[in-house]
Design a protein around this motif. Structure first.
Motif, PDB file in Angstrom:
ATOM      1  N   PRO A  19      -2.667   3.007  -8.765  1.00 12.58           N
ATOM      2  CA  PRO A  19      -3.639   2.235  -9.779  1.00 12.58           C
ATOM      3  C   PRO A  19      -3.545   0.751  -9.764  1.00 12.58           C
ATOM      4  O   PRO A  19      -2.267   0.119  -9.840  1.00 12.58           O
ATOM      5  CB  PRO A  19      -3.523   2.879 -11.183  1.00 12.58           C
ATOM      6  N   GLY A  20      -4.650   0.023  -9.554  1.00  9.43           N
ATOM      7  CA  GLY A  20      -4.578  -1.266  -9.458  1.00  9.43           C
ATOM      8  C   GLY A  20      -4.102  -2.006  -8.289  1.00  9.43           C
ATOM      9  O   GLY A  20      -3.778  -3.093  -7.891  1.00  9.43           O
ATOM     10  N   GLY A  21      -3.734  -1.118  -7.265  1.00  5.84           N
ATOM     11  CA  GLY A  21      -3.317  -1.452  -5.935  1.00  5.84           C
ATOM     12  C   GLY A  21      -4.206  -2.211  -5.023  1.00  5.84           C
ATOM     13  O   GLY A  21      -5.594  -2.185  -5.307  1.00  5.84           O
ATOM     14  N   TYR A  22      -3.621  -2.875  -3.957  1.00  5.03           N
ATOM     15  CA  TYR A  22      -4.750  -3.792  -3.176  1.00  5.03           C
ATOM     16  C   TYR A  22      -5.837  -3.021  -2.611  1.00  5.03           C
ATOM     17  O   TYR A  22      -6.697  -3.737  -2.340  1.00  5.03           O
ATOM     18  CB  TYR A  22      -3.889  -4.771  -2.392  1.00  5.03           C
ATOM     19  N   LEU A  23      -5.583  -1.931  -2.419  1.00  8.34           N
ATOM     20  CA  LEU A  23      -6.537  -0.989  -1.834  1.00  8.34           C
ATOM     21  C   LEU A  23      -7.715  -0.573  -2.746  1.00  8.34           C
ATOM     22  O   LEU A  23      -8.613  -0.206  -2.388  1.00  8.34           O
ATOM     23  CB  LEU A  23      -6.064   0.129  -1.191  1.00  8.34           C
ATOM     24  N   SER A  24      -7.457  -0.916  -3.960  1.00  6.35           N
ATOM     25  CA  SER A  24      -8.872  -0.748  -4.800  1.00  6.35           C
ATOM     26  C   SER A  24      -9.883  -1.512  -4.714  1.00  6.35           C
ATOM     27  O   SER A  24     -10.905  -1.081  -5.029  1.00  6.35           O
ATOM     28  CB  SER A  24      -8.181  -0.988  -6.258  1.00  6.35           C
ATOM     29  N   VAL A  25      -9.650  -2.594  -3.984  1.00  7.72           N
ATOM     30  CA  VAL A  25     -10.839  -3.587  -3.442  1.00  7.72           C
ATOM     31  C   VAL A  25     -11.785  -2.872  -2.644  1.00  7.72           C
ATOM     32  O   VAL A  25     -12.931  -3.382  -2.330  1.00  7.72           O
ATOM     33  CB  VAL A  25     -10.499  -4.719  -3.326  1.00  7.72           C
ATOM     34  N   THR A  26     -11.172  -1.946  -1.783  1.00  6.37           N
ATOM     35  CA  THR A  26     -12.160  -1.070  -0.866  1.00  6.37           C
ATOM     36  C   THR A  26     -12.695   0.028  -1.732  1.00  6.37           C
ATOM     37  O   THR A  26     -13.573   0.968  -0.888  1.00  6.37           O
ATOM     38  CB  THR A  26     -11.003  -0.505   0.144  1.00  6.37           C
ATOM     39  N   GLY A  27     -12.638   0.244  -3.052  1.00 12.13           N
ATOM     40  CA  GLY A  27     -13.284   1.369  -3.670  1.00 12.13           C
ATOM     41  C   GLY A  27     -12.268   2.688  -3.564  1.00 12.13           C
ATOM     42  O   GLY A  27     -12.620   3.614  -4.000  1.00 12.13           O
ATOM     43  N   LEU A  28     -11.135   2.406  -3.216  1.00 12.06           N
ATOM     44  CA  LEU A  28     -10.119   3.796  -3.179  1.00 12.06           C
ATOM     45  C   LEU A  28      -9.764   4.109  -4.653  1.00 12.06           C
ATOM     46  O   LEU A  28      -9.480   3.273  -5.435  1.00 12.06           O
ATOM     47  CB  LEU A  28      -8.865   3.357  -2.429  1.00 12.06           C
ATOM     48  N   VAL A  29      -9.998   5.368  -4.890  1.00 15.93           N
ATOM     49  CA  VAL A  29      -9.640   6.006  -6.144  1.00 15.93           C
ATOM     50  C   VAL A  29      -8.183   6.546  -6.082  1.00 15.93           C
ATOM     51  O   VAL A  29      -8.080   7.401  -5.283  1.00 15.93           O
ATOM     52  CB  VAL A  29     -10.509   6.989  -6.607  1.00 15.93           C
ATOM     53  N   PRO A  30      -7.360   6.282  -7.051  1.00 15.65           N
ATOM     54  CA  PRO A  30      -5.953   6.832  -6.628  1.00 15.65           C
ATOM     55  C   PRO A  30      -5.853   8.395  -6.707  1.00 15.65           C
ATOM     56  O   PRO A  30      -6.579   8.957  -7.599  1.00 15.65           O
ATOM     57  CB  PRO A  30      -5.057   5.877  -7.491  1.00 15.65           C
ATOM     58  N   LEU A  31      -5.008   9.026  -6.115  1.00 17.10           N
ATOM     59  CA  LEU A  31      -4.619  10.313  -6.282  1.00 17.10           C
ATOM     60  C   LEU A  31      -3.675  10.320  -7.677  1.00 17.10           C
ATOM     61  O   LEU A  31      -3.470   9.397  -8.205  1.00 17.10           O
ATOM     62  CB  LEU A  31      -3.701  10.817  -5.337  1.00 17.10           C
TER      63      LEU A  31
END
Length: 351
Positions: free
Chosen positions: A319-331
């Motif tokens: 949650p809040g990781g840098y991949l979130s800017v790609t639209g990734l929703v965490p598991l």
């Protein structure tokens, strides 16, 4: 087969040019990562952070391909002229895994990085029409169907698509072509919306069908820009404008942007996680354990375990990781922990 051979030769030339041999049995000095087009941004960001975090690591050589071609190339064989890692938005089917094994790729690690979702949004206070993927395609495609013939799409109002939709002009802000968010929009919304159109189904070649589905109009109804620019531009856009954004961008808007339901489902953390929302895909990572370079000099390249550890880290896919800017929703927390264990142990796929 000829198509795969040309991909293989092209990658071999790129690897040979970018990765000179090292001493003491090393075959390459950097990882080779291929990705499906819509996962390209994910691959790039993990690669950059991996090179920054681990001393002496070089940023991987990367190449983006359609998902099937990326998996085919990953499964083409073992050795320094073949990829080490593949990142895709589709799980490797069992038949492809059998192809891998037939080509000697017998030790495959599979990880899930998270869920990717793309959505349509408007400014708070604007009308929120309930759209279907078919209606979005009919509004945005370069061509429409007229008596089973393809003609230029001149629809100007949403009500021209369906009388139940608002009588407002079709004006959409979308990420540039080639970006991850736009790739997912093409795959899940535009192609999904035209899949059952009779005139499309009658086309013989799959590539031609896809082209008719994802080729968008260029008459000014769609305005292209950097994906990070879409939310701000949407806030300043004329009334009735719709934006194509990631779920993370919706959350970051603080309620200033409102998502539209698509095919009867509103995109929320729960509907994306459950994959009830249609424009959702799981992002997968595949790695060849046989390429891992051990201290004895066996293997192809160093860094595979470290790359997987980076991809599974909370800093990347939490949650809040840098991949979130790609639209990734965490598991979920338990699933993320399981992926970290897979990365650390290089656990082989079992199915």
């Amino acid at each position: 087969m000829g198509h795969l051979r040309s991909l293989f030769l092209g990658l071999a030339m790129a690897v040979g040019a970018a990765a000179p041999a090292l001493a003491q049995g090393a075959m390459r000095d950097r990882l080779v990562v291929i990705s499906s087009t819509s996962a390209g941004t994910v691959a790039r960001m993990i690669g950059a952070s991996f090179a920054e975090r681990y001393e002496g690591a070089l940023e991987p050589t990367r190449r983006g391909l359609p998902t099937t071609a990326a998996l085919e190339l990953f499964c083409a064989g073992i050795g320094p002229q073949t990829p080490d890692i593949a990142i895709t938005v589709r799980r490797m089917p069992r038949t492809m895994l059998e192809t891998c094994q037939g080509h000697g790729v017998r030790e495959v690690v599979e990880m899930r990085l998270g869920l990717s979702a793309v959505l349509l949004a408007v400014r708070r206070g604007e009308p929120t029409p309930n759209l279907t993927s078919r209606q979005v395609w009919e509004a945005l495609a370069a061509e429409r169907i007229d008596d089973e013939e393809f003609v230029p799409n001149r629809r100007a109002m949403w009500s021209d698509v369906a009388p139940s939709l608002p009588r407002t002009e079709i004006h959409v802000l979308a990420p540039n072509l080639g970006t991850g968010t736009n790739g997912l929009f093409e795959d899940m919304v535009l192609e999904g919306g035209c899949r059952d159109v009779k005139a499309i189904r009658l086309l013989f070649e799959a590539a031609y069908r896809r082209g008719k589905c994802i080729t968008a109009r260029d008459d000014g109804r769609i305005q292209r820009m950097g994906g990070l620019e879409v939310p701000a531009a949407l806030l300043a856009a004329p009334p009735g404008t719709i934006g194509v954004i990631s779920f993370d961008q919706l959350l970051a808007s603080g309620g200033n942007l409102v998502a539209l339901s698509l095919d009867g489902v509103l995109p929320t953390q729960a509907s994306i996680y459950a994959q009830d929302y249609v424009a959702t895909r799981t992002v997968y990572l595949y790695a060849k354990r046989q390429h891992t370079r051990m201290q004895e000099g066996v293997g192809v390249v160093r860094g595979i375990r470290e790359f997987l550890n980076e991809a599974a880290s909370e800093a990347a896919s939490g949650p809040g990781g840098y991949l979130s800017v790609t639209g990734l929703v965490p598991l979920g927390p338990g699933e993320r922990a399981a992926q970290r264990r897979t990365a650390e142990r290089l656990t082989l796929i079992s199915r």
